[in-house]
Design a protein around this motif. Structure first.
Motif, PDB file in Angstrom:
ATOM      1  N   VAL A 111       0.844  -1.203   0.000  1.00 31.72           N
ATOM      2  CA  VAL A 111       0.000   0.000   0.000  1.00 31.72           C
ATOM      3  C   VAL A 111       0.876   1.249   0.000  1.00 31.72           C
ATOM      4  O   VAL A 111       0.663   2.178  -0.788  1.00 31.72           O
ATOM      5  N   VAL A 112       1.859   1.287   0.898  1.00 29.59           N
ATOM      6  CA  VAL A 112       2.739   2.444   0.952  1.00 29.59           C
ATOM      7  C   VAL A 112       3.520   2.591  -0.356  1.00 29.59           C
ATOM      8  O   VAL A 112       3.680   3.699  -0.881  1.00 29.59           O
ATOM      9  N   SER A 113       3.989   1.479  -0.907  1.00 32.65           N
ATOM     10  CA  SER A 113       4.735   1.532  -2.162  1.00 32.65           C
ATOM     11  C   SER A 113       3.868   2.087  -3.284  1.00 32.65           C
ATOM     12  O   SER A 113       4.310   2.928  -4.073  1.00 32.65           O
ATOM     13  N   VAL A 114       2.629   1.630  -3.373  1.00 37.10           N
ATOM     14  CA  VAL A 114       1.739   2.114  -4.423  1.00 37.10           C
ATOM     15  C   VAL A 114       1.426   3.592  -4.231  1.00 37.10           C
ATOM     16  O   VAL A 114       1.378   4.365  -5.206  1.00 37.10           O
ATOM     17  N   LEU A 115       1.219   4.021  -2.994  1.00 39.17           N
ATOM     18  CA  LEU A 115       0.955   5.435  -2.736  1.00 39.17           C
ATOM     19  C   LEU A 115       2.147   6.294  -3.151  1.00 39.17           C
ATOM     20  O   LEU A 115       1.971   7.386  -3.710  1.00 39.17           O
ATOM     21  N   VAL A 116       3.354   5.804  -2.894  1.00 36.43           N
ATOM     22  CA  VAL A 116       4.542   6.552  -3.302  1.00 36.43           C
ATOM     23  C   VAL A 116       4.670   6.546  -4.825  1.00 36.43           C
ATOM     24  O   VAL A 116       5.029   7.559  -5.433  1.00 36.43           O
ATOM     25  N   ILE A 117       4.372   5.401  -5.448  1.00 39.26           N
ATOM     26  CA  ILE A 117       4.427   5.333  -6.916  1.00 39.26           C
ATOM     27  C   ILE A 117       3.435   6.326  -7.527  1.00 39.26           C
ATOM     28  O   ILE A 117       3.751   7.052  -8.484  1.00 39.26           O
ATOM     29  N   ARG A 118       2.240   6.383  -6.970  1.00 39.25           N
ATOM     30  CA  ARG A 118       1.259   7.356  -7.460  1.00 39.25           C
ATOM     31  C   ARG A 118       1.738   8.780  -7.218  1.00 39.25           C
ATOM     32  O   ARG A 118       1.468   9.682  -8.024  1.00 39.25           O
ATOM     33  N   SER A 119       2.449   8.995  -6.109  1.00 39.10           N
ATOM     34  CA  SER A 119       3.008  10.317  -5.845  1.00 39.10           C
ATOM     35  C   SER A 119       4.032  10.695  -6.915  1.00 39.10           C
ATOM     36  O   SER A 119       4.086  11.848  -7.356  1.00 39.10           O
ATOM     37  N   ILE A 120       4.838   9.716  -7.342  1.00 36.59           N
ATOM     38  CA  ILE A 120       5.822   9.975  -8.396  1.00 36.59           C
ATOM     39  C   ILE A 120       5.113  10.405  -9.671  1.00 36.59           C
ATOM     40  O   ILE A 120       5.505  11.364 -10.349  1.00 36.59           O
ATOM     41  N   VAL A 121       4.050   9.692 -10.010  1.00 36.77           N
ATOM     42  CA  VAL A 121       3.286  10.040 -11.214  1.00 36.77           C
ATOM     43  C   VAL A 121       2.727  11.456 -11.083  1.00 36.77           C
ATOM     44  O   VAL A 121       2.787  12.255 -12.031  1.00 36.77           O
ATOM     45  N   ASN A 122       2.185  11.788  -9.919  1.00 37.74           N
ATOM     46  CA  ASN A 122       1.639  13.125  -9.712  1.00 37.74           C
ATOM     47  C   ASN A 122       2.721  14.192  -9.812  1.00 37.74           C
ATOM     48  O   ASN A 122       2.495  15.270 -10.368  1.00 37.74           O
ATOM     49  N   VAL A 123       3.898  13.894  -9.259  1.00 37.95           N
ATOM     50  CA  VAL A 123       4.999  14.858  -9.334  1.00 37.95           C
ATOM     51  C   VAL A 123       5.439  15.045 -10.777  1.00 37.95           C
ATOM     52  O   VAL A 123       5.669  16.165 -11.245  1.00 37.95           O
ATOM     53  N   THR A 124       5.553  13.920 -11.503  1.00 37.31           N
ATOM     54  CA  THR A 124       6.008  13.981 -12.889  1.00 37.31           C
ATOM     55  C   THR A 124       5.061  14.811 -13.745  1.00 37.31           C
ATOM     56  O   THR A 124       5.484  15.543 -14.646  1.00 37.31           O
ATOM     57  N   HIS A 125       3.766  14.684 -13.471  1.00 34.29           N
ATOM     58  CA  HIS A 125       2.759  15.399 -14.262  1.00 34.29           C
ATOM     59  C   HIS A 125       2.217  16.631 -13.545  1.00 34.29           C
ATOM     60  O   HIS A 125       1.161  17.143 -13.915  1.00 34.29           O
ATOM     61  N   PHE A 126       2.937  17.092 -12.533  1.00 34.15           N
ATOM     62  CA  PHE A 126       2.448  18.247 -11.776  1.00 34.15           C
ATOM     63  C   PHE A 126       2.455  19.491 -12.655  1.00 34.15           C
ATOM     64  O   PHE A 126       3.487  19.890 -13.200  1.00 34.15           O
ATOM     65  N   ASP A 127       1.310  20.100 -12.797  1.00 36.61           N
ATOM     66  CA  ASP A 127       1.170  21.326 -13.574  1.00 36.61           C
ATOM     67  C   ASP A 127       0.642  22.413 -12.651  1.00 36.61           C
ATOM     68  O   ASP A 127      -0.534  22.402 -12.284  1.00 36.61           O
TER      69      ASP A 127
END
Length: 504
Positions: free
Chosen positions: A135-151
């Motif tokens: 769960v924590v790993s997936v939340l961090v992975i989703r955070s990476i995606v959000n950071v990468t696409h942060f506008d």
């Protein structure tokens, strides 16, 4: 556990308990030391690859990941603990039982019952821990995606920024600070290539947080008032960062210190506090009863707040001339390379005060990149940790389920001898595995909530209680548990009853 009867035989032949425990510990220690040495080698190689891999990301100077004495001491301690748990506890249990009962058990009595309970406990515990880690790993992975696409919704790549702090001795009052800010912004606006220039107390999308007061509200404690982001800006600020007005107007030179107090708010502020329309309404920041009310004259587009991880928060903008500050950020929208105007900005400031330096010179894009560096780099490591956790969970589940089924060979043969079909046996084993996996997932939810809360600073744009993540990981682990049971279940279904009944 599988060698319980062997231990009983050794004990019956005169072996002392200490000898049995020592032999078991030695066997486990050999495996543990080999694993630890291999792990240190992998870690040494991985840290070297990691440090080479992040060179292009411009890491902070203090990032220096390596295997040192402290790490080796920690690995040694973990290895010793694993050795004791994996070797000492089972050895003590096996050597401390009733030898006569164990010799007469033949694998079908109390020993089988204890093994069954232990197997179920191992499966449930592994599923629970794997669920929390995943769960924590997936939340961090989703955070990476959000950071990468942060506008952030603003101009960042072509905006120059630098900070100036006015000494209190030379600029003791609001009037002197306002004069300097107005003068330096005018000089910056005249620089070649500059299309807009402004000063602000914060660099977007970051801002300070404050309590706001709305008409008719009264609270005993400041902390009870609604919260909002606050930035004091000069005219031209919204043009410099590319924020479009939605209603009303933005600030002009007429909004001076002696003019009526005005404010501009974002759309989220209007949605939350004035859904019927914020223009003409009043707001003030919490600073005592003497604080002036500001009339809202404009609504601007929302800017996702960087500190809150890509979330929309209410924001109040005030004229810097009506809320002067000793520390200001200079923001310039530049055609071409933003940093090319650095010398011109420095000259404009020193022309007004030769002893006043500019510092923290960078583009807004560089500020965003630095702020998200930890998520992008260390988040990638969590992706690898998540994959490793899933792999270990699958291997562990398969090993425990296969062992559990192998201990029930005689029982399965008996069931088939009295009429149970291969499908019945397959369904029975699968049902057992799925039930244990489900219990592990339920327990894992609680562990995941605790761990996710502890790791919430690593999240960007997601919450520790993200329902889709919990549901997705739960379904994935349940599927993993069932798949890990399929092979031993199919093997059990193909058991020859006559051979199984002869299995001790």
């Amino acid at each position: 556990v599988d060698r319980t009867r062997e231990v009983a035989v050794r004990t019956a032949l005169g072996a002392r308990r200490g000898q049995v425990v020592r032999q078991t510990l030695l066997e486990v220690l050999v495996l543990a030391v080999a694993g630890a040495l291999l792990g240190v080698g992998i870690a040494e190689m991985a840290t070297r690859i990691f440090m080479r891999g992040i060179v292009e990301t411009s890491p902070p100077f203090w990032i220096d990941v390596r295997v040192d004495g402290t790490v080796l001491l920690f690995v040694t301690a973990v290895t010793a603990l694993a050795t004791l748990v994996a070797g000492l506890v089972p050895a003590l249990r096996a050597s401390g039982g009733d030898v006569q009962a164990l010799l007469n058990d033949e694998g079908r009595g109390m020993t089988s019952l204890r093994i069954g309970r232990l197997s179920r406990a191992l499966v449930i515990g592994e599923m629970a821990l794997s669920f929390a880690l995943l769960v924590v790993s997936v939340l961090v992975i989703r955070s990476i995606v959000n950071v990468t696409h942060f506008d952030p919704g603003i101009a960042t790549r072509d905006v120059f920024s630098a900070r100036v702090t006015l000494p209190v001795a030379e600029y003791p009052d609001a009037a002197s600070r306002i004069r300097f800010t107005d003068a330096v912004v005018a000089r910056l606006q005249a620089l070649p290539g500059v299309t807009a220039a402004a000063a602000a107390t914060s660099r977007p999308p970051q801002a300070v947080e404050t309590s706001v007061v709305l008409p008719g509200q009264t609270f005993d404690d400041e902390r009870d008032y609604p919260q909002s982001k606050l930035t004091a800006v000069t005219p031209g600020f919204f043009e410099a960062i590319g924020v479009a007005p939605r209603q009303g107007r933005t600030f002009t030179a007429a909004d001076g210190p002696d003019a009526p107090k005005v404010a501009v708010v974002n759309e989220e502020f209007q949605r939350r506090f004035y859904p019927g329309g914020a223009l003409g309404q009043q707001v003030r920041t919490y600073s005592g009863d003497a604080a002036a009310w500001h009339t809202i004259v404009g609504i601007v587009q929302d800017v996702p707040d960087f500190d809150f991880g890509h979330s929309l928060v209410q924001h109040v903008y005030l004229p810097l001339s009506q809320r002067p500050n000793a520390g200001v950020n200079l923001l310039l929208r530049v055609q071409g390379d933003p940093l090319a105007v650095t010398a011109g900005v420095r000259a404009a400031v020193t022309a007004l005060d030769r002893n006043l330096p500019i510092y923290d010179v960078q583009t807004l894009q560089k500020m965003l990149d630095d702020g998200t560096w930890g998520w992008r780099v260390f988040g990638t490591l969590f992706t690898a940790f998540g994959v490793a956790a899933l792999f270990l969970a699958t291997v562990g589940l398969y090993g425990v389920m296969a062992f559990s089924v192998s201990r029930r060979t005689g029982e399965i043969g008996l069931r088939m001898a009295i009429g149970a079909g291969a499908g019945d046996v397959l369904l029975m084993v699968l049902r057992q595995g799925a039930r244990q996996a489900a219990v592990g997932v339920v327990i894992g939810v609680g562990l995941a909530v605790l761990l996710a809360n502890a790791m919430r600073l690593m999240f960007f744009g997601v919450t520790p209680y993200d329902v889709p993540t919990f549901a997705g990981v739960g379904l994935m682990l349940l599927a993993t548990g069932v798949l890990a049971t399929v092979v031993p279940a199919r093997r059990a279904a193909r058991v020859d009853p006559s051979e199984a009944l002869r299995t001790p």
